[in-house]
Design an enzyme around this catalytic site. Structure first.
Site, PDB file in Angstrom:
ATOM      1  N   HIS A 527     -80.453 -13.882  -3.302  1.00 54.87           N
ATOM      2  CA  HIS A 527     -80.321 -14.717  -2.111  1.00 54.87           C
ATOM      3  C   HIS A 527     -79.666 -16.054  -2.440  1.00 54.87           C
ATOM      4  CE1 HIS A 527     -82.374 -16.754   1.595  1.00 54.87           C
ATOM      5  NE2 HIS A 527     -81.082 -16.615   1.741  1.00 54.87           N
ATOM      6  N   HIS A 532     -75.722 -18.271  -1.228  1.00 57.01           N
ATOM      7  CA  HIS A 532     -75.652 -19.702  -0.916  1.00 57.01           C
ATOM      8  C   HIS A 532     -74.821 -20.490  -1.934  1.00 57.01           C
ATOM      9  CE1 HIS A 532     -78.699 -20.217   2.369  1.00 57.01           C
ATOM     10  NE2 HIS A 532     -79.037 -19.005   1.957  1.00 57.01           N
ATOM     11  N   HIS A 718     -75.378 -11.754   2.843  1.00 50.08           N
ATOM     12  CA  HIS A 718     -76.445 -12.710   3.124  1.00 50.08           C
ATOM     13  C   HIS A 718     -77.412 -12.162   4.167  1.00 50.08           C
ATOM     14  CE1 HIS A 718     -78.287 -16.226   5.203  1.00 50.08           C
ATOM     15  NE2 HIS A 718     -78.562 -16.537   3.946  1.00 50.08           N
ATOM     16  N   ASN A 722     -81.443 -11.839   3.538  1.00 53.62           N
ATOM     17  CA  ASN A 722     -82.164 -12.961   4.141  1.00 53.62           C
ATOM     18  C   ASN A 722     -83.036 -12.585   5.329  1.00 53.62           C
ATOM     19  OD1 ASN A 722     -82.509 -16.058   4.469  1.00 53.62           O
ATOM     20  ND2 ASN A 722     -81.894 -15.351   6.510  1.00 53.62           N
ATOM     21  N   ILE A 873     -78.770 -20.231   7.337  1.00 56.57           N
ATOM     22  CA  ILE A 873     -80.207 -20.465   7.182  1.00 56.57           C
ATOM     23  C   ILE A 873     -80.632 -19.997   5.798  1.00 56.57           C
ATOM     24  CG2 ILE A 873     -80.919 -18.241   8.082  1.00 56.57           C
ATOM     25  CD1 ILE A 873     -82.701 -21.599   8.695  1.00 56.57           C
TER      26      ILE A 873
END
Length: 873
Positions: A527, A532, A718, A722, A873
């Site tokens: 993740h 990110h 993602h 997520n 997010i």
């Protein structure tokens, strides 16, 4: 007669969003009431057209600039309570025959209060087919804040080579400004809200040395910890260590610099804040019970005690006047509970909603390796026993023997099972052994390095057949790891005798230890690092090197929305020293060191899904397949759905890119594109810039594959790792993040607890009550889709380009995603595909695009479905 003296005019519409009363993105600034007063005492808001075809008499290199024209009727619109768009008129004295076609516009804001400029549209332009649309989507502050003009271009798509010559200086100057290289910019101070500078920095903001919680700086040529670069936030240095940047930890308020156009908009900020407040409030009651629990202090009393997190609470009465208030003030609906809902109650995670015991089954345990939170780690076993790639840690070869697994292979031998592609492994051994001694030195932590072997059964489901738990073995003087001490556990028989019940608990614990490894790896690597962190350098480089008119900027920009902002927040409270990750996940303060070790071997080209599947051995090359691969596990929901989405993304990127780059030479000759890729490699990912796998960016195919990979990481990958967090891990026994003690051995008090109270033995081993409550509250926030989410195959700006060719291929892309949605629904209904729903009866929807949902309502909240365009997010 008087018509001879009539000046030619163009009528325009200015669409903007004024700063509103409930704006949470500003901790300071002018009062909103100044808006109306400034309209009377200043020039208000003005626009000046710039010609793309007629040169300025004073500077032949630039387009002719028209007169400042005031935006009309500002005072007729009061400052809004909530976010809303307002359209204003503007009239330009502009003769197209003499002054040429407008190609850009200068916007000046003389008000004290900033506004979000969206578009300026001019209809009925002589000699031009259709309206001229200037795209902005940018916050415009008072003109005194800038030492340059705010210039916005039309929505035409232009390579540097075909940009109108008279607009080229404006294009180059805008990129200078965004890089912070413009001579009129002030770079000798901390960045402020109105600054529009994209610069790189090291991860030097995770520690808190002033409060005796230092953490190593990640990244940089002199650092032993390579890492991607982050966006510079420009905060003050720490007093005790000036190389570290300070942190102001107030989660709801932004107290650090992120370029204003990268910050959450009002809707996203309100949603994020409300989700945070809900999570905090939902944790109040359990935390209070944890503090005053008398049965088993600071522990769950049993599994039923865990269920109380999701059952009960305080029911809110249905008050009609509140419904009216929600209609008038929509953000209140996010913050205030509605009638019939429960306060101080967490949502029921999907994994236990239909069957509270399904998570215990071997079938669900294995199924989640193909359709769970971390479905891209499992690999095909290619040698037996499994070996290690670690160097300097002694012999780390697995202790799993043929006799451990042969009873589960039927008539197959181990060699035959490997040759037939029937044996698979979830291998976290090498991931944890190097740091395991340090991890286990942390308070209330005892973690193993695990290997889990699985057999592919005839119905395409996986069955776990052995779990190896290992810990480092030291030399005689206890200073060097020379091997590992390992023990292998296998599934109990189904005879039902007392000894088998004990072995069942031991087997459940073995699966829990394996899940702890996988949970930590998921949060830290799958993740955080692999989506990110690695995508942020691309965002920075794109804004610094590619003009907003560049076709690749237009292709990639939707996939960058909100990422820099959420990453900055994560560095504040999630992955920082003492942050939520350190508090609730087993690597603790050593998490980012592990992340850095993994980044050393990160390979951008391997992030493309077909390449990843081949590398893991779960697919083979197949020229007859649309993606060039065929799966060894046919019922592999992540891979099946993912390949469909990947194919759609790559086809879209291919057709779009080839509109503007019909030949390799055009890729090589594009100065902006080459500067972008050079900066991504040498600066943004500078610590691994010399890796041979980096695409050279000399061919159209390299550009297509690179763009498709960026889009895949930011959107589908993602989404896959997520948005299922709460649904799968909201019930911690299914995905524990910490183990606190070793596997119980016969003759110990812990083993006696296994014999007399197996549930408490399990509870005492995994994540503690406090860690569970905090962890579940955090992932509840992270699993929510915002109400303003823009999904893959959607654009939030319908006039993003004037090129009908690009619009046509984008519409084709959207339609292909809607077809994929239908296929996913159909597969989830197929009872022969057992991995689609599993024992938990929870259909796999994480890669359901949600393109067809124009308003995004069906996926808002915790729904475990939908692929947003970006990491938001």
């Amino acid at each position: 007669m008087f018509g001879l003296f009539t000046r030619a005019q163009l009528k325009g519409k200015v669409l903007l969003q004024r700063r509103n009363v409930l704006d949470l993105n500003h901790s300071s600034g002018a009062p909103l009431s100044h808006d109306t007063w400034d309209e009377f005492t200043t020039k208000g808001v003005t626009c000046q057209l710039i010609s793309s075809t007629v040169a300025d008499q004073n500077d032949a290199s630039r387009g002719l600039v028209g007169e400042e024209e005031r935006v009309e009727h500002w005072v007729m619109h009061l400052p809004p309570i909530t976010h809303s768009d307002t359209t204003y008129d503007v009239t330009f004295d502009w003769d197209v025959k003499k002054q040429g076609l407008p190609g850009a516009v200068i916007v000046r804001n003389y008000h004290a209060t900033q506004f979000l400029l969206k578009t300026i549209t001019i209809d009925h332009v002589p000699g031009h087919h259709g309206p001229i649309v200037f795209i902005a989507n940018s916050w415009v502050y008072n003109t005194d804040k800038y030492h340059y003009d705010r210039v916005f271009f039309t929505n035409d798509t232009c390579l540097p080579s075909n940009m109108p010559v008279l607009l080229q200086p404006y294009r180059e100057e805008e990129l200078q400004i965004l890089r912070g290289d413009h001579p009129k910019q002030k770079n000798d101070r901390a960045y402020q809200d109105h600054d529009r500078v994209y610069r790189y920095d090291l991860y030097n903001d995770l520690g808190d040395p002033d409060n005796k919680s230092p953490r190593p700086t990640l990244g940089g040529p002199d650092s032993p910890y390579p890492y991607p670069r982050r966006g510079r936030t420009g905060r003050k240095p720490m007093k005790s260590d000036p190389t570290c940047e300070s942190r102001n930890v107030v989660p709801v308020l932004q107290q650090f610099y992120v370029p204003r156009d990268e910050c959450f908009n009002h809707v996203k900020k309100a949603d994020f804040t409300s989700y945070l407040l809900k999570a905090i409030s939902a944790g109040i009651l359990p935390l209070a019970r944890e503090l005053f629990d008398t049965a088993v202090p600071r522990e769950f009393d049993d599994f039923e005690d865990m269920y109380k997190l999701y059952e009960g609470g305080i029911m809110i009465p249905d008050v009609p006047v509140m419904d009216l208030m929600f209609k008038v003030f929509p953000p209140l609906k996010s913050i205030c509970p509605s009638g019939g809902s429960y306060l101080l109650k967490m949502p029921m995670p999907e994994v236990i909603k239909n069957d509270k015991l399904a998570w215990r089954t071997d079938e669900e345990f294995a199924r989640e390796m193909l359709a769970g939170l971390n479905p891209h780690i499992i690999t095909r076993l290619q040698e037996f026993p499994p070996t290690s790639k670690l160097d300097g840690y002694g012999d780390q070869t697995s202790n799993i023997k043929v006799e451990h697994i042969q009873p589960y292979l039927g008539k197959l031998t181990v060699d035959k099972a490997i040759a037939d592609g029937r044996l698979f492994i979830l291998d976290h051994h090498d991931n944890f052994i190097p740091q395991l001694l340090k991890i286990n030195s942390l308070e209330n932590t005892f973690v193993y390095a695990t290997r889990t072997l699985l057999i592919l059964q005839d119905d395409d489901t996986l069955k776990p057949i052995a779990i190896e738990l290992s810990r480092p073995r030291l030399d005689k003087i206890g200073t060097k790891v020379v091997g590992s001490d390992s023990k292998v556990y296998t599934p109990p028989s189904s005879a039902g005798c007392e000894s088998d019940k004990i072995q069942d608990t031991i087997w459940q614990l073995a699966k829990a230890y394996a899940a702890v490894n996988d949970s930590a790896w998921h949060g830290l690597i799958s993740h955080w690092l692999h989506t990110h962190a690695v995508i942020e350098p691309f965002i920075i480089a794109t804004n610094r090197q590619l003009s907003v008119t560049h076709p690749i900027y237009k292709l990639l920009q939707p996939h960058y929305r909100d990422t820099m902002m959420i990453n900055a927040l994560a560095r504040q409270v999630l992955i920082s020293a003492g942050g939520f990750f350190e508090m609730t996940v087993c690597p603790g303060e050593y998490a980012l060191r592990i992340s850095s070790d993994v980044y050393k071997n990160w390979n951008f080209t391997e992030q493309a899904l077909p390449v990843d599947l081949i590398k893991r051995g779960v697919a083979k090359h197949d020229s007859t397949s649309p993606c060039g691969v065929s799966l060894l596990i046919k019922d592999y929901p992540y891979a099946v759905d993912g390949l469909a989405v990947w194919s759609a993304i790559e086809n879209w990127a291919d057709e779009y890119v080839k509109i503007y780059y019909p030949s390799d030479n055009m890729v090589q000759d594009d100065a902006e594109l080459q500067a972008w890729w050079k900066e991504v490699r040498e600066v943004g990912h500078g610590d691994i810039k010399d890796q041979p796998w980096w695409p050279k960016m000399t061919t159209v195919q390299e550009l297509v594959r690179s763009c498709a990979t960026i889009i895949w990481i930011a959107s589908a990958l993602h989404a896959a790792v997520n948005f299922g967090q709460y649904s799968y891990a909201g019930y911690l026994p299914n995905r524990p993040t910490v183990s606190r003690r070793p596997m119980p051995e016969p003759g110990t008090e812990e083993y006696q607890e296994v014999e007399t109270n197996p549930d408490m033995a399990f509870i005492h081993t995994i994540t503690s009550q406090l860690q569970s409550i905090i962890g579940v509250s955090v992932i509840e926030v992270l699993s929510n889709h915002s109400s303003d989410e823009v999904y893959l195959g959607q654009r939030d700006e319908p006039q993003w380009t004037s090129d009908d060719r690009a619009k046509k291929v984008f519409d084709k892309f959207s339609k292909s995603l809607i077809d994929i949605e239908k296929s996913i629904i159909s597969r989830n209904k197929d009872e022969n595909l057992k991995n689609r729903n599993g024992p938990a009866q929870f259909p796999y929807m994480l890669l359901y695009p949600n393109t067809s949902d124009i308003d995004g309502e069906s996926a808002t909240g915790i729904t475990a479905k939908g692929i947003p365009n970006s990491i938001s997010i």
